[in-house]
Design a protein around this motif. Structure first.
Motif, PDB file in Angstrom:
ATOM      1  N   ALA A  20       0.829  -1.209   0.000  1.00 31.88           N
ATOM      2  CA  ALA A  20       0.000   0.000   0.000  1.00 31.88           C
ATOM      3  C   ALA A  20       0.861   1.257   0.000  1.00 31.88           C
ATOM      4  CB  ALA A  20      -0.932  -0.003   1.209  1.00 31.88           C
ATOM      5  N   LEU A  21       1.926   1.270   0.798  1.00 29.48           N
ATOM      6  CA  LEU A  21       2.790   2.453   0.842  1.00 29.48           C
ATOM      7  C   LEU A  21       3.509   2.682  -0.475  1.00 29.48           C
ATOM      8  CD1 LEU A  21       4.299   2.207   4.426  1.00 29.48           C
ATOM      9  CD2 LEU A  21       2.636   3.862   3.587  1.00 29.48           C
ATOM     10  N   ARG A  22       3.782   1.626  -1.217  1.00 31.54           N
ATOM     11  CA  ARG A  22       4.424   1.786  -2.516  1.00 31.54           C
ATOM     12  C   ARG A  22       3.420   2.153  -3.601  1.00 31.54           C
ATOM     13  NH1 ARG A  22       9.676  -1.596  -3.108  1.00 31.54           N
ATOM     14  NH2 ARG A  22      10.335  -1.652  -0.950  1.00 31.54           N
ATOM     15  N   ALA A  23       2.168   1.785  -3.442  1.00 29.36           N
ATOM     16  CA  ALA A  23       1.157   2.054  -4.464  1.00 29.36           C
ATOM     17  C   ALA A  23       0.507   3.434  -4.303  1.00 29.36           C
ATOM     18  CB  ALA A  23       0.078   0.976  -4.418  1.00 29.36           C
ATOM     19  N   VAL A  24       0.451   3.945  -3.085  1.00 28.83           N
ATOM     20  CA  VAL A  24      -0.238   5.216  -2.829  1.00 28.83           C
ATOM     21  C   VAL A  24       0.325   6.377  -3.655  1.00 28.83           C
ATOM     22  CG1 VAL A  24      -0.570   6.983  -1.035  1.00 28.83           C
ATOM     23  CG2 VAL A  24      -1.209   4.626  -0.598  1.00 28.83           C
ATOM     24  N   PRO A  25       1.637   6.554  -3.761  1.00 29.31           N
ATOM     25  CA  PRO A  25       2.118   7.691  -4.575  1.00 29.31           C
ATOM     26  C   PRO A  25       1.645   7.626  -6.027  1.00 29.31           C
ATOM     27  CG  PRO A  25       3.893   6.831  -3.227  1.00 29.31           C
ATOM     28  CD  PRO A  25       2.751   5.893  -3.075  1.00 29.31           C
ATOM     29  N   PHE A  26       1.599   6.433  -6.608  1.00 29.66           N
ATOM     30  CA  PHE A  26       1.141   6.314  -7.990  1.00 29.66           C
ATOM     31  C   PHE A  26      -0.342   6.620  -8.105  1.00 29.66           C
ATOM     32  CE2 PHE A  26       4.901   3.601  -7.807  1.00 29.66           C
ATOM     33  CZ  PHE A  26       5.635   4.171  -8.828  1.00 29.66           C
ATOM     34  N   ALA A  27      -1.120   6.203  -7.125  1.00 21.50           N
ATOM     35  CA  ALA A  27      -2.556   6.480  -7.145  1.00 21.50           C
ATOM     36  C   ALA A  27      -2.829   7.967  -6.954  1.00 21.50           C
ATOM     37  CB  ALA A  27      -3.260   5.665  -6.055  1.00 21.50           C
ATOM     38  N   VAL A  28      -2.017   8.631  -6.141  1.00 17.85           N
ATOM     39  CA  VAL A  28      -2.211  10.055  -5.897  1.00 17.85           C
ATOM     40  C   VAL A  28      -1.726  10.882  -7.087  1.00 17.85           C
ATOM     41  CG1 VAL A  28      -1.441  11.963  -4.439  1.00 17.85           C
ATOM     42  CG2 VAL A  28      -2.145   9.825  -3.393  1.00 17.85           C
ATOM     43  N   LEU A  29      -0.625  10.472  -7.701  1.00 16.43           N
ATOM     44  CA  LEU A  29      -0.045  11.250  -8.787  1.00 16.43           C
ATOM     45  C   LEU A  29      -0.781  11.090 -10.118  1.00 16.43           C
ATOM     46  CD1 LEU A  29       3.763  10.876  -8.145  1.00 16.43           C
ATOM     47  CD2 LEU A  29       2.338  12.868  -7.778  1.00 16.43           C
ATOM     48  N   ALA A  30      -1.495   9.995 -10.308  1.00 16.49           N
ATOM     49  CA  ALA A  30      -2.172   9.761 -11.591  1.00 16.49           C
ATOM     50  C   ALA A  30      -3.112  10.910 -11.975  1.00 16.49           C
ATOM     51  CB  ALA A  30      -2.902   8.430 -11.559  1.00 16.49           C
ATOM     52  N   PRO A  31      -4.008  11.371 -11.108  1.00 18.01           N
ATOM     53  CA  PRO A  31      -4.870  12.484 -11.508  1.00 18.01           C
ATOM     54  C   PRO A  31      -4.130  13.818 -11.623  1.00 18.01           C
ATOM     55  CG  PRO A  31      -5.603  11.586  -9.383  1.00 18.01           C
ATOM     56  CD  PRO A  31      -4.406  10.822  -9.823  1.00 18.01           C
ATOM     57  N   MET A  32      -3.005  13.941 -10.935  1.00 20.13           N
ATOM     58  CA  MET A  32      -2.269  15.211 -10.959  1.00 20.13           C
ATOM     59  C   MET A  32      -1.500  15.408 -12.261  1.00 20.13           C
ATOM     60  SD  MET A  32      -0.862  15.337  -7.078  1.00 20.13           S
ATOM     61  CE  MET A  32      -0.151  16.949  -7.233  1.00 20.13           C
ATOM     62  N   ARG A  33      -1.299  14.363 -13.033  1.00 19.88           N
ATOM     63  CA  ARG A  33      -0.532  14.487 -14.276  1.00 19.88           C
ATOM     64  C   ARG A  33      -1.204  15.390 -15.292  1.00 19.88           C
ATOM     65  NH1 ARG A  33       1.313   8.640 -13.658  1.00 19.88           N
ATOM     66  NH2 ARG A  33       3.346   8.997 -12.753  1.00 19.88           N
ATOM     67  N   ARG A  34      -2.501  15.557 -15.185  1.00 23.52           N
ATOM     68  CA  ARG A  34      -3.233  16.429 -16.104  1.00 23.52           C
ATOM     69  C   ARG A  34      -3.276  17.875 -15.611  1.00 23.52           C
ATOM     70  NH1 ARG A  34      -6.099  11.659 -15.701  1.00 23.52           N
ATOM     71  NH2 ARG A  34      -7.416  12.525 -14.103  1.00 23.52           N
ATOM     72  N   SER A  35      -2.723  18.125 -14.452  1.00 19.11           N
ATOM     73  CA  SER A  35      -2.775  19.451 -13.847  1.00 19.11           C
ATOM     74  C   SER A  35      -1.815  20.417 -14.541  1.00 19.11           C
ATOM     75  CB  SER A  35      -2.424  19.355 -12.370  1.00 19.11           C
ATOM     76  OG  SER A  35      -2.255  20.632 -11.815  1.00 19.11           O
ATOM     77  N   VAL A  36      -2.286  21.619 -14.784  1.00 19.03           N
ATOM     78  CA  VAL A  36      -1.454  22.665 -15.378  1.00 19.03           C
ATOM     79  C   VAL A  36      -0.369  23.093 -14.395  1.00 19.03           C
ATOM     80  CG1 VAL A  36      -1.486  25.015 -16.302  1.00 19.03           C
ATOM     81  CG2 VAL A  36      -3.352  23.449 -16.810  1.00 19.03           C
ATOM     82  N   VAL A  37      -0.687  23.149 -13.112  1.00 21.53           N
ATOM     83  CA  VAL A  37       0.276  23.566 -12.093  1.00 21.53           C
ATOM     84  C   VAL A  37       1.424  22.561 -12.005  1.00 21.53           C
ATOM     85  CG1 VAL A  37       0.587  23.993  -9.624  1.00 21.53           C
ATOM     86  CG2 VAL A  37      -1.461  24.809 -10.781  1.00 21.53           C
ATOM     87  N   VAL A  38       1.099  21.277 -12.013  1.00 20.63           N
ATOM     88  CA  VAL A  38       2.140  20.249 -11.939  1.00 20.63           C
ATOM     89  C   VAL A  38       3.025  20.307 -13.180  1.00 20.63           C
ATOM     90  CG1 VAL A  38       2.555  17.768 -11.880  1.00 20.63           C
ATOM     91  CG2 VAL A  38       0.823  18.763 -10.414  1.00 20.63           C
ATOM     92  N   ARG A  39       2.452  20.528 -14.336  1.00 20.85           N
ATOM     93  CA  ARG A  39       3.233  20.645 -15.567  1.00 20.85           C
ATOM     94  C   ARG A  39       4.171  21.857 -15.485  1.00 20.85           C
ATOM     95  NH1 ARG A  39      -0.715  20.825 -19.175  1.00 20.85           N
ATOM     96  NH2 ARG A  39      -0.955  18.586 -18.990  1.00 20.85           N
ATOM     97  N   TYR A  40       3.670  22.979 -14.980  1.00 18.80           N
ATOM     98  CA  TYR A  40       4.492  24.172 -14.828  1.00 18.80           C
ATOM     99  C   TYR A  40       5.652  23.907 -13.856  1.00 18.80           C
ATOM    100  CZ  TYR A  40       5.889  28.870 -13.437  1.00 18.80           C
ATOM    101  OH  TYR A  40       6.622  29.986 -13.159  1.00 18.80           O
TER     102      TYR A  40
END
Length: 108
Positions: A20-40
């Protein structure tokens, strides 16, 4: 003394927590990849991090001994020059570090 069932349960719980601790970052980051702020931030943060690391590195350079100050300055100039020339962070860091270490070793 723990019996086999208790040991198996502890191993399963440990494995589940680890997974779970290894999977949580991928689950959290998946929706953030479409974020304009994260891209910036992904485009502009590497430069900011390098500037902060450079300032942190040279903040305690001894100024009483001029040779140490000059070797650190020469290492910084080599690092910046190599990075502007080749755009390779590893080459820049290694080249600047080697310059600084060689100058400190030779001049001291």
């Amino acid at each position: 003394m723990a019996d086999n069932a208790h040991i198996a349960a502890m191993v399963l719980v440990s494995a589940a927590v680890t997974w779970a601790l290894r999977a949580v970052p991928f689950a959290v980051l998946a929706p953030m990849r479409r974020s304009v702020v994260v891209r910036y931030l992904s485009l502009h943060m590497p430069l900011g991090v390098m500037v902060i690391l450079a300032i942190y590195t040279v903040r305690n350079v001894p100024t009483a001994g001029a040779l140490h100050g000059w070797s650190a300055l020469a290492g910084l100039v080599v690092t910046v020059g190599l990075h502007l020339w080749r755009r390779n962070a590893v080459l820049s860091i290694v080249g600047g570090t080697l310059t600084n270490v060689l100058l400190v070793s030779v001049l001291s």
